[in-house]
Design a protein around this motif. Structure first.
Motif, mmCIF file in Angstrom:
data_model
loop_
_atom_site.group_PDB
_atom_site.id
_atom_site.type_symbol
_atom_site.label_atom_id
_atom_site.label_comp_id
_atom_site.label_asym_id
_atom_site.label_seq_id
_atom_site.Cartn_x
_atom_site.Cartn_y
_atom_site.Cartn_z
ATOM 1 N N ALA A 54 0.283 -1.272 0.068
ATOM 2 C CA ALA A 54 0.216 -0.517 0.141
ATOM 3 C C ALA A 54 0.889 0.510 0.118
ATOM 4 O O ALA A 54 1.905 0.920 0.346
ATOM 5 N N THR A 152 -5.478 1.306 -7.854
ATOM 6 C CA THR A 152 -6.065 2.301 -6.614
ATOM 7 C C THR A 152 -6.709 3.042 -7.318
ATOM 8 O O THR A 152 -8.384 3.283 -6.589
ATOM 9 N N GLN A 155 -10.377 1.089 -7.925
ATOM 10 C CA GLN A 155 -10.358 0.384 -6.828
ATOM 11 C C GLN A 155 -11.215 2.078 -6.109
ATOM 12 O O GLN A 155 -13.078 2.020 -5.779
ATOM 13 N N ARG A 156 -10.597 3.394 -6.713
ATOM 14 C CA ARG A 156 -11.384 4.003 -5.768
ATOM 15 C C ARG A 156 -12.969 4.989 -6.476
ATOM 16 O O ARG A 156 -13.899 5.026 -5.992
#
Length: 175
Positions: A54, A152, A155-156
């Motif tokens: 992450a 990422t 996903q957001r």
């Protein structure tokens, strides 16, 4: 009068060259838990290692300075019974000074290029810690930070759509 370059123009109207400097690198947080030594393991052990990564970045109070944090969660389990062998968690950070980078390129730069520069050091730390913890040293495979950044973002976007859908459903008066 403004030329839309955020003050990044060099004489003659050309874009000033990017200036990037790593001011510091450090371990923000780290833990290693040797479950085998604590609980013991019976029989043959075949490890299955999972690595999760992450990223985070923060603007610092000083102009043009950013802290970039790479977070590695390494879990090794016995493939036979899925019992944990070890868990290694590492937060490795760097402080970067970045100048003359257009605003729209800053976020990708912080989340792709900066972690790419920190990665070899974090990889070495994980390798040393796993070896010193009594296991074969783990050399984390190279990470495609561009792909991680894209995942990422997707996903957001999916999360935002789900939240917008939930807010729309909640406001229609139905029970």
């Amino acid at each position: 009068m403004t030329d839309g370059t955020n003050g990044n123009a060099a004489p003659g109207g050309a874009q000033a060259p990017l200036k990037m400097q790593i001011l510091a690198q450090y371990i923000r947080d780290m833990s290693f838990e040797n479950v085998v030594a604590q609980k013991g393991v019976q029989g043959e052990v075949t490890p299955d290692v999972q690595v999760q990564v992450a990223l985070d970045a923060k603007k610092r109070p000083v102009p043009n300075q950013y802290e970039v944090i790479t977070k590695y969660n390494v879990t090794s389990r016995n493939t036979a019974d899925k019992s944990p062998l070890y868990v290694c968690e590492l937060e490795y950070a760097g402080i970067f000074s970045i100048e003359n980078l257009p605003e729209e390129q800053l976020h990708p730069f912080l989340m792709i290029e900066c972690p790419r520069m920190l990665f070899p050091y974090a990889r070495r730390i994980v390798s040393d810690v796993t070896r010193d913890g009594g296991f074969p040293q783990l050399n984390i495979d190279n990470i495609d930070f561009v792909q991680l950044y894209r995942q990422t973002l997707l996903q957001r976007q999916a999360q935002q759509k789900a939240e917008e859908g939930a807010a729309a459903d909640g406001g229609n008066g139905e029970a």
